[in-house]
Design a protein around this motif. Structure first.
Motif, mmCIF file in Angstrom:
data_model
loop_
_atom_site.group_PDB
_atom_site.id
_atom_site.type_symbol
_atom_site.label_atom_id
_atom_site.label_comp_id
_atom_site.label_asym_id
_atom_site.label_seq_id
_atom_site.Cartn_x
_atom_site.Cartn_y
_atom_site.Cartn_z
ATOM 1 N N ASP A 263 0.827 -1.333 0.252
ATOM 2 C CA ASP A 263 0.060 -0.032 -0.088
ATOM 3 C C ASP A 263 0.730 1.135 0.054
ATOM 4 N N GLY A 264 1.997 1.117 -0.796
ATOM 5 C CA GLY A 264 3.004 2.381 -0.584
ATOM 6 C C GLY A 264 2.260 3.457 -1.562
ATOM 7 N N PHE A 265 2.959 4.569 -1.202
ATOM 8 C CA PHE A 265 2.389 5.785 -1.985
ATOM 9 C C PHE A 265 3.724 6.778 -2.172
ATOM 10 N N TYR A 266 3.888 7.263 -3.325
ATOM 11 C CA TYR A 266 5.092 7.869 -3.671
ATOM 12 C C TYR A 266 4.807 9.161 -4.516
ATOM 13 N N VAL A 267 5.560 10.228 -4.190
ATOM 14 C CA VAL A 267 5.535 11.401 -4.840
ATOM 15 C C VAL A 267 6.646 11.935 -5.340
ATOM 16 N N ASN A 268 6.786 12.267 -6.460
ATOM 17 C CA ASN A 268 7.924 12.806 -7.326
ATOM 18 C C ASN A 268 7.865 14.249 -7.699
ATOM 19 N N VAL A 269 8.636 15.301 -7.380
ATOM 20 C CA VAL A 269 8.411 16.692 -7.739
ATOM 21 C C VAL A 269 9.636 16.911 -8.623
ATOM 22 N N ASP A 270 9.590 16.975 -9.684
ATOM 23 C CA ASP A 270 11.010 17.331 -10.573
ATOM 24 C C ASP A 270 10.567 18.506 -11.790
ATOM 25 N N ILE A 271 11.805 18.881 -12.349
ATOM 26 C CA ILE A 271 11.554 19.843 -13.410
ATOM 27 C C ILE A 271 11.282 19.040 -14.730
ATOM 28 N N PRO A 272 10.538 19.587 -15.643
ATOM 29 C CA PRO A 272 10.448 18.772 -17.036
ATOM 30 C C PRO A 272 11.977 19.006 -17.621
ATOM 31 N N PRO A 273 12.276 17.934 -18.549
ATOM 32 C CA PRO A 273 11.471 16.792 -19.026
ATOM 33 C C PRO A 273 11.460 15.593 -17.981
ATOM 34 N N LEU A 274 12.347 15.741 -16.977
ATOM 35 C CA LEU A 274 12.269 14.759 -16.053
ATOM 36 C C LEU A 274 10.898 14.189 -15.537
ATOM 37 N N ALA A 275 10.216 15.266 -15.003
ATOM 38 C CA ALA A 275 8.891 14.776 -14.576
ATOM 39 C C ALA A 275 7.975 14.094 -15.672
ATOM 40 N N ALA A 276 8.169 14.525 -16.990
ATOM 41 C CA ALA A 276 7.333 13.610 -17.849
ATOM 42 C C ALA A 276 7.879 12.341 -18.084
ATOM 43 N N ILE A 277 9.193 12.266 -17.817
ATOM 44 C CA ILE A 277 9.864 10.818 -18.083
ATOM 45 C C ILE A 277 9.549 9.932 -16.935
ATOM 46 N N SER A 278 9.438 10.459 -15.659
ATOM 47 C CA SER A 278 9.281 9.610 -14.771
ATOM 48 C C SER A 278 7.816 9.354 -14.593
ATOM 49 N N THR A 279 6.753 10.017 -15.017
ATOM 50 C CA THR A 279 5.629 9.527 -15.156
ATOM 51 C C THR A 279 5.257 8.487 -16.132
ATOM 52 N N TYR A 280 6.053 8.619 -17.417
ATOM 53 C CA TYR A 280 5.893 7.670 -18.287
ATOM 54 C C TYR A 280 6.667 6.350 -17.658
ATOM 55 N N TYR A 281 7.555 6.543 -17.124
ATOM 56 C CA TYR A 281 8.257 5.275 -16.617
ATOM 57 C C TYR A 281 7.354 4.529 -15.416
ATOM 58 N N LEU A 282 6.794 5.450 -14.537
ATOM 59 C CA LEU A 282 6.138 4.834 -13.284
ATOM 60 C C LEU A 282 4.792 4.072 -14.078
ATOM 61 N N ARG A 283 4.054 4.714 -15.109
ATOM 62 C CA ARG A 283 3.008 4.149 -15.579
ATOM 63 C C ARG A 283 3.253 2.919 -16.460
ATOM 64 N N GLU A 284 4.457 2.785 -16.902
ATOM 65 C CA GLU A 284 4.847 1.542 -17.726
ATOM 66 C C GLU A 284 4.894 0.357 -16.510
ATOM 67 N N VAL A 285 5.439 0.689 -15.625
ATOM 68 C CA VAL A 285 5.874 -0.397 -14.494
ATOM 69 C C VAL A 285 4.540 -0.707 -13.642
ATOM 70 N N PHE A 286 3.681 0.519 -13.360
ATOM 71 C CA PHE A 286 2.487 0.320 -12.416
ATOM 72 C C PHE A 286 0.949 0.300 -13.103
ATOM 73 N N GLY A 287 0.904 0.795 -14.051
ATOM 74 C CA GLY A 287 -0.187 1.178 -14.823
ATOM 75 C C GLY A 287 -0.586 2.491 -14.876
ATOM 76 N N ALA A 288 -1.186 3.123 -15.945
ATOM 77 C CA ALA A 288 -1.446 4.521 -16.069
ATOM 78 C C ALA A 288 -2.606 4.688 -15.167
ATOM 79 N N ASP A 289 -3.456 4.148 -14.808
ATOM 80 C CA ASP A 289 -4.522 4.538 -13.970
ATOM 81 C C ASP A 289 -4.056 4.627 -12.345
ATOM 82 N N ASN A 290 -2.877 4.113 -12.109
ATOM 83 C CA ASN A 290 -2.241 4.040 -10.652
ATOM 84 C C ASN A 290 -1.116 5.396 -10.577
ATOM 85 N N VAL A 291 -1.093 6.221 -11.574
ATOM 86 C CA VAL A 291 -0.040 7.372 -11.538
ATOM 87 C C VAL A 291 -0.881 8.611 -11.961
ATOM 88 N N LEU A 292 -0.912 9.467 -11.127
ATOM 89 C CA LEU A 292 -1.352 10.871 -11.444
ATOM 90 C C LEU A 292 -0.213 11.801 -12.154
#
Length: 350
Positions: free
Chosen positions: A185-214
């Motif tokens: 039940d872990g919860f993770y928040v990443n704050v980063d500048i673009p393009p890194l914020a967009a890259i980490s969004t992409y990666y986390l969605r690939e690993v855990f599913g798009a519906d699980n990553v805001l």
């Protein structure tokens, strides 16, 4: 052709960043690499981001030698002409697999029983790039850096109740992957500048599913970013720095790994001022004790003024340092010119 979600997120981030307060924009170090990262994404695609030339310098640490990274297409054919024994030795020198194995050994030797279940974690292949197999697990250099530092955290505090982590400068989301695989039940928040914020969004969605990553497209118009509410719906949230003043809620742990040292002092001070009230228990950092390379002029790779580990600890004035190390859990060289220090801090009691 319609934009992908990654392209939409990145486009909005870059547009909004233009009008953001300078305290939330890339500083000199990152401004120098900003164009090359965007150029690689456009030319090579997000699907292989961990193999991009700019990634190895700015946000994806690798073991591979410069010879392999820059001249691989010329030297790799030589391996086919060698005996199997010589080929294996040649490839180990190019990939520096021995260094990866050393880090893995340190991780295993320094592991602490109980608490955060790091033994269950293996890295996903999304984004391509360098990974090594040890046992039945897969690791990148980024992951082994985090794993060793988390062992120090586990040694000093009870990590069995660690649920939520807020990170600034989380790169492509390695710490998030570790936490969410180790804690159901872990919860993770990443704050980063673009393009890194967009890259980490992409990666986390690939690993855990798009519906699980805001992502940014969903959060940019929120008047309040209530983490206590968002964790009920998402496993991970990726924000841009200028959204931080809107954030409310509580997180167990704050983390920063090797990115505060790449910023200017006033930027780091502002971030810490904002996040301190959000962090309920601990702070875990890995940053330079001697400071990042100074740039001689703006636009040159380096920082204009150094941020050192000691400065970061002083700015977290609501916390006290309970452990720090560079020899086992971080890294240092014999001359002392490179000292990457892992620090564990605990909230001061009232």
């Amino acid at each position: 052709m319609p934009k992908t979600q990654f392209q939409s997120d990145l486009s909005l981030m870059l547009s909004d960043m233009e009008t953001a307060d300078p305290l939330y924009k890339p500083t000199n170090f990152w401004s120098s690499g900003f164009p090359s990262i965007l150029k690689d994404i456009e030319a090579l695609g997000i699907e292989s981001f961990r193999s991009h030339p700019s990634a190895a310098f700015f946000y994806v640490p690798v073991y591979a030698s410069n010879t392999l990274r820059k001249r691989g297409k010329f030297v790799l054919p030589l391996a086919r002409l060698m005996s199997e024994r010589k080929k294996q030795k040649f490839m180990r020198r190019l990939t520096r697999e021995d260094r990866a194995l050393d880090d893995y050994r340190i991780f295993r030797a320094s592991s602490v029983k109980g608490g955060l279940d790091l033994d269950s974690v293996s890295e996903n292949s999304a984004g391509g790039g360098e990974r090594f197999e040890f046992g039945d697990r897969s690791y990148s250099r980024s992951m082994l850096n985090y794993m060793r530092a988390l062992n120090l955290y586990k040694r000093e505090v009870d990590s069995s109740d660690l649920i939520s982590v807020l990170e600034i400068g989380g790169g492509y989301g390695t710490l998030g992957e570790i936490l969410l695989k180790a804690v159901t039940d872990g919860f993770y928040v990443n704050v980063d500048i673009p393009p890194l914020a967009a890259i980490s969004t992409y990666y986390l969605r690939e690993v855990f599913g798009a519906d699980n990553v805001l992502g940014y497209t969903q959060s940019r118009d929120m008047d309040e970013i209530d983490l206590d509410e968002l964790r009920k719906k998402y496993r991970a949230v990726v924000l841009c720095p200028w959204q931080l003043p809107k954030v409310t809620g509580q997180m167990d742990l704050f983390a920063n790994f090797m990115s505060f040292q790449e910023m200017e002092p006033e930027v780091v001070s502002n971030y810490i001022k904002i996040v301190q009230p959000i962090v309920a228990k601990h702070v875990l950092t890995r940053n330079s004790a001697v400071g990042k390379k100074l740039a001689t002029k703006e636009g040159e790779v380096g920082v204009m003024r150094q941020v050192k580990s000691e400065f970061i600890q002083q700015e977290f004035d609501q916390f006290e340092t309970i452990a720090k190390d560079s020899f086992v859990y971080g890294a240092e060289n014999l001359s002392g010119s490179y000292v990457s220090e892992v620090v564990v801090m605990e909230r001061r009691k009232p």
